[in-house]
Write a protein that holds these residues in place. Structure first.
Motif, PDB file in Angstrom:
ATOM      1  N   PRO A  90       0.810  -1.220   0.000  1.00 38.09           N
ATOM      2  CA  PRO A  90       0.000   0.000   0.000  1.00 38.09           C
ATOM      3  C   PRO A  90       0.848   1.278   0.000  1.00 38.09           C
ATOM      4  N   GLU A  91       0.346   2.281  -0.690  1.00 42.93           N
ATOM      5  CA  GLU A  91       1.109   3.525  -0.879  1.00 42.93           C
ATOM      6  C   GLU A  91       1.468   4.194   0.446  1.00 42.93           C
ATOM      7  N   ASN A  92       0.535   4.189   1.396  1.00 43.23           N
ATOM      8  CA  ASN A  92       0.832   4.868   2.659  1.00 43.23           C
ATOM      9  C   ASN A  92       1.944   4.165   3.430  1.00 43.23           C
ATOM     10  N   VAL A  93       2.060   2.870   3.237  1.00 43.58           N
ATOM     11  CA  VAL A  93       3.122   2.117   3.906  1.00 43.58           C
ATOM     12  C   VAL A  93       4.471   2.444   3.265  1.00 43.58           C
ATOM     13  N   LYS A  94       4.505   2.484   1.941  1.00 37.22           N
ATOM     14  CA  LYS A  94       5.744   2.851   1.254  1.00 37.22           C
ATOM     15  C   LYS A  94       6.162   4.282   1.610  1.00 37.22           C
ATOM     16  N   ALA A  95       5.180   5.172   1.669  1.00 38.38           N
ATOM     17  CA  ALA A  95       5.482   6.565   2.002  1.00 38.38           C
ATOM     18  C   ALA A  95       6.064   6.676   3.413  1.00 38.38           C
ATOM     19  N   ALA A  96       5.571   5.853   4.329  1.00 36.11           N
ATOM     20  CA  ALA A  96       6.084   5.880   5.700  1.00 36.11           C
ATOM     21  C   ALA A  96       7.543   5.459   5.748  1.00 36.11           C
ATOM     22  N   GLU A 155      14.185   9.455   5.130  1.00 38.47           N
ATOM     23  CA  GLU A 155      14.515  10.886   4.994  1.00 38.47           C
ATOM     24  C   GLU A 155      14.791  11.527   6.339  1.00 38.47           C
ATOM     25  N   HIS A 156      14.194  10.974   7.398  1.00 40.22           N
ATOM     26  CA  HIS A 156      14.443  11.488   8.748  1.00 40.22           C
ATOM     27  C   HIS A 156      15.552  10.709   9.441  1.00 40.22           C
ATOM     28  N   ASN A 157      16.329  10.012   8.629  1.00 37.20           N
ATOM     29  CA  ASN A 157      17.520   9.298   9.117  1.00 37.20           C
ATOM     30  C   ASN A 157      17.219   8.231  10.155  1.00 37.20           C
ATOM     31  N   ARG A 158      16.079   7.580   9.988  1.00 37.73           N
ATOM     32  CA  ARG A 158      15.742   6.445  10.860  1.00 37.73           C
ATOM     33  C   ARG A 158      16.389   5.192  10.272  1.00 37.73           C
ATOM     34  N   THR A 159      17.719   5.236  10.214  1.00 37.41           N
ATOM     35  CA  THR A 159      18.484   4.182   9.552  1.00 37.41           C
ATOM     36  C   THR A 159      19.560   3.590  10.458  1.00 37.41           C
ATOM     37  N   ASP A 175      18.820  -6.854  15.022  1.00 35.03           N
ATOM     38  CA  ASP A 175      17.572  -6.094  15.068  1.00 35.03           C
ATOM     39  C   ASP A 175      16.972  -6.042  13.667  1.00 35.03           C
ATOM     40  N   ILE A 176      15.804  -5.429  13.568  1.00 31.56           N
ATOM     41  CA  ILE A 176      15.113  -5.256  12.288  1.00 31.56           C
ATOM     42  C   ILE A 176      15.196  -3.789  11.896  1.00 31.56           C
ATOM     43  N   ALA A 177      15.432  -3.517  10.611  1.00 31.21           N
ATOM     44  CA  ALA A 177      15.640  -2.147  10.145  1.00 31.21           C
ATOM     45  C   ALA A 177      14.559  -1.202  10.662  1.00 31.21           C
ATOM     46  N   THR A 178      14.993  -0.077  11.193  1.00 34.64           N
ATOM     47  CA  THR A 178      14.076   0.874  11.820  1.00 34.64           C
ATOM     48  C   THR A 178      13.012   1.372  10.847  1.00 34.64           C
ATOM     49  N   PHE A 179      13.423   1.732   9.634  1.00 33.37           N
ATOM     50  CA  PHE A 179      12.444   2.281   8.686  1.00 33.37           C
ATOM     51  C   PHE A 179      11.428   1.221   8.256  1.00 33.37           C
ATOM     52  N   VAL A 180      11.825  -0.047   8.250  1.00 33.81           N
ATOM     53  CA  VAL A 180      10.872  -1.116   7.965  1.00 33.81           C
ATOM     54  C   VAL A 180       9.849  -1.216   9.093  1.00 33.81           C
ATOM     55  N   GLN A 181      10.314  -1.078  10.317  1.00 33.46           N
ATOM     56  CA  GLN A 181       9.392  -1.123  11.460  1.00 33.46           C
ATOM     57  C   GLN A 181       8.439   0.066  11.437  1.00 33.46           C
ATOM     58  N   ASP A 182       8.938   1.227  11.053  1.00 32.18           N
ATOM     59  CA  ASP A 182       8.066   2.400  10.957  1.00 32.18           C
ATOM     60  C   ASP A 182       6.963   2.175   9.917  1.00 32.18           C
ATOM     61  N   ALA A 183       7.341   1.575   8.796  1.00 30.35           N
ATOM     62  CA  ALA A 183       6.350   1.280   7.754  1.00 30.35           C
ATOM     63  C   ALA A 183       5.335   0.255   8.244  1.00 30.35           C
ATOM     64  N   ALA A 184       5.816  -0.764   8.952  1.00 27.97           N
ATOM     65  CA  ALA A 184       4.923  -1.794   9.478  1.00 27.97           C
ATOM     66  C   ALA A 184       3.938  -1.211  10.481  1.00 27.97           C
ATOM     67  N   GLU A 185       4.393  -0.258  11.276  1.00 27.93           N
ATOM     68  CA  GLU A 185       3.499   0.393  12.244  1.00 27.93           C
ATOM     69  C   GLU A 185       2.344   1.077  11.523  1.00 27.93           C
ATOM     70  N   VAL A 186       2.650   1.765  10.428  1.00 28.41           N
ATOM     71  CA  VAL A 186       1.600   2.435   9.655  1.00 28.41           C
ATOM     72  C   VAL A 186       0.656   1.408   9.046  1.00 28.41           C
ATOM     73  N   ALA A 187       1.198   0.304   8.560  1.00 28.15           N
ATOM     74  CA  ALA A 187       0.352  -0.736   7.978  1.00 28.15           C
ATOM     75  C   ALA A 187      -0.659  -1.246   8.995  1.00 28.15           C
TER      76      ALA A 187
END
Length: 392
Positions: free
Chosen positions: A46-52, A58-62, A269-281
């Motif tokens: 889903p687009e909102n998940v990719k955008a997250a 972009e906010h360096n959650r890496t 651990d699991i990549a932070t930005f992946v977790q952020d996207a999963a949270e939005v999902a």
């Protein structure tokens, strides 16, 4: 020169590769092939998940994430389970974010298995559990459910509990099932749970298809014996996030503490930005999931009708996105040979039932996680192949 592979763990020579993926790679080289092999949604994330995820990068959650999981995702998992399934897990102590359900299951089996322990694996089932047990040093015992509607029954479970006694450490439950698509009712789960309740036996529950349960109720061992259940779930199937590798384990706090040790030393651990996207999902993905589910039902019903008309005897899938079909008598009954014949002559790729353990022989698994247009064309090709076989 010393052949150093001879000095590695001996059991690894007995562990099979994932034949489902091996065959899928083979057929991918055939021009014009239509694949009903891998259980991967043809939908995009889903687009909102990719955008997250993009926003997170972009906010360096890496950088390194907390090893148990990011606080936001842990809370989202806890909230989702409570809201949808009435399951209640403390996000701080009873949930662990994993590298997909595959790693979660591997960590769970490794964490509970001592040398010689028996792990009961109802089959046919996806082919990771038996190898995981072998690698962990345990003894996998496949329980053939082909005579009981592809479900583990209390009588069948009791038979194996009596046979292996105190050696039984865990029972694997996959609900809804891959490859059969069948799903247990809560009453059926309760009856099975009664046989292991209060005994030092884990219920390791793979619920990756819980969101793809079309015709039945959500049911789980976690509802009746939560103190003995290790629940595994993830976002690969329901949110079309297979490549993101995001899953989770839920268990009592003391169990989770020990699961964490296996996970942390293997994965960190699991990549932070992946977790952020999963949270939005999880927080905002219901609309996309429901839209995908509606398409899966249409595909399932169409494929089921076509296969039945050709002479295949099919299980009536209640969930996941597979149809498990008995090979009709006019086709080669050796499923491992028939799949190559279908791929090379009909340009249709399916999976051999024998890849899923005892009870799968003589069956084919069809995945309908592909477009309806592809399904229609694939069924037309298969129908022509069947007609030619009958006329020979």
């Amino acid at each position: 020169m010393i052949e150093m592979s001879n000095y590695m763990r001996k059991v690894l020579k007995e562990v099979p590769t994932l034949k489902v993926f091996d065959f899928s790679q083979y057929v991918s080289k055939i021009p014009g092939i239509i694949k009903f092999t891998i259980g991967e949604p043809d939908f995009d994330t889903p687009e909102n998940v990719k955008a997250a995820a993009i926003k997170s990068i972009e906010h360096n959650r890496t950088h390194y994430a907390p090893q148990r999981g990011a606080a936001g995702l842990l809370q989202a998992i806890s909230t989702t389970l409570a809201k949808k399934y009435d399951l209640h897990y403390d996000p701080a102590t009873e949930i662990l974010v994993t590298n997909g359900v595959t790693e979660g299951i591997s960590s769970a089996i490794t964490a509970v298995t001592n040398p010689g322990d028996v792990i009961l694996v109802p089959t046919p089932t996806f082919s990771i559990y038996t190898p995981d047990v072998m690698i962990a040093g345990g003894t996998p015992i496949e329980v053939d459910t082909s005579k009981t509607g592809f479900k583990l029954t209390p009588a069948l479970l009791q038979e194996y509990l009596d046979k292996y006694g105190e050696r039984v450490k865990a029972v694997i439950f996959v609900n809804p099932s891959n490859p059969t698509g069948v799903a247990y009712s809560q009453a059926e789960m309760n009856d099975l749970a009664a046989l292991i309740k209060g005994k030092p036996i884990f219920a390791i529950c793979d619920e990756i298809y819980s969101e793809l349960n079309y015709d039945g109720e959500y049911s789980s061992m976690a509802k009746v014996i939560p103190d003995q259940t290790i629940l595994a779930n993830g976002l690969s199937k329901s949110y079309a996030m297979t490549g993101w590798r995001i899953g989770y384990l839920c268990a009592p706090a003391k169990v989770t503490d020990l699961l964490f040790k296996v996970h942390a030393f293997a994965v960190t651990d699991i990549a932070t930005f992946v977790q952020d996207a999963a949270e939005v999902a999880l927080r905002d993905g219901d609309k996309a999931t429901k839209e995908m589910d509606a398409q899966y039902v249409k595909r399932r019903d169409y494929m089921y009708q076509r296969l039945t008309a050709m002479g295949f005897k099919c299980t009536q899938p209640m969930g996941a996105f597979y149809i498990f079909a008995k090979i009709p008598p006019f086709l080669d009954q050796d499923d491992s040979k028939l799949i190559y014949q279908l791929a090379n002559e009909a340009k249709v790729a399916v999976t051999a039932g024998s890849n899923f353990g005892k009870g799968g022989e003589g069956y084919l698994r069809f995945s309908y996680a592909t477009s309806l247009d592809q399904i229609k064309e694939g069924m037309d090709r298969l129908a022509r192949f069947c007609t030619e076989a009958q006329n020979k």
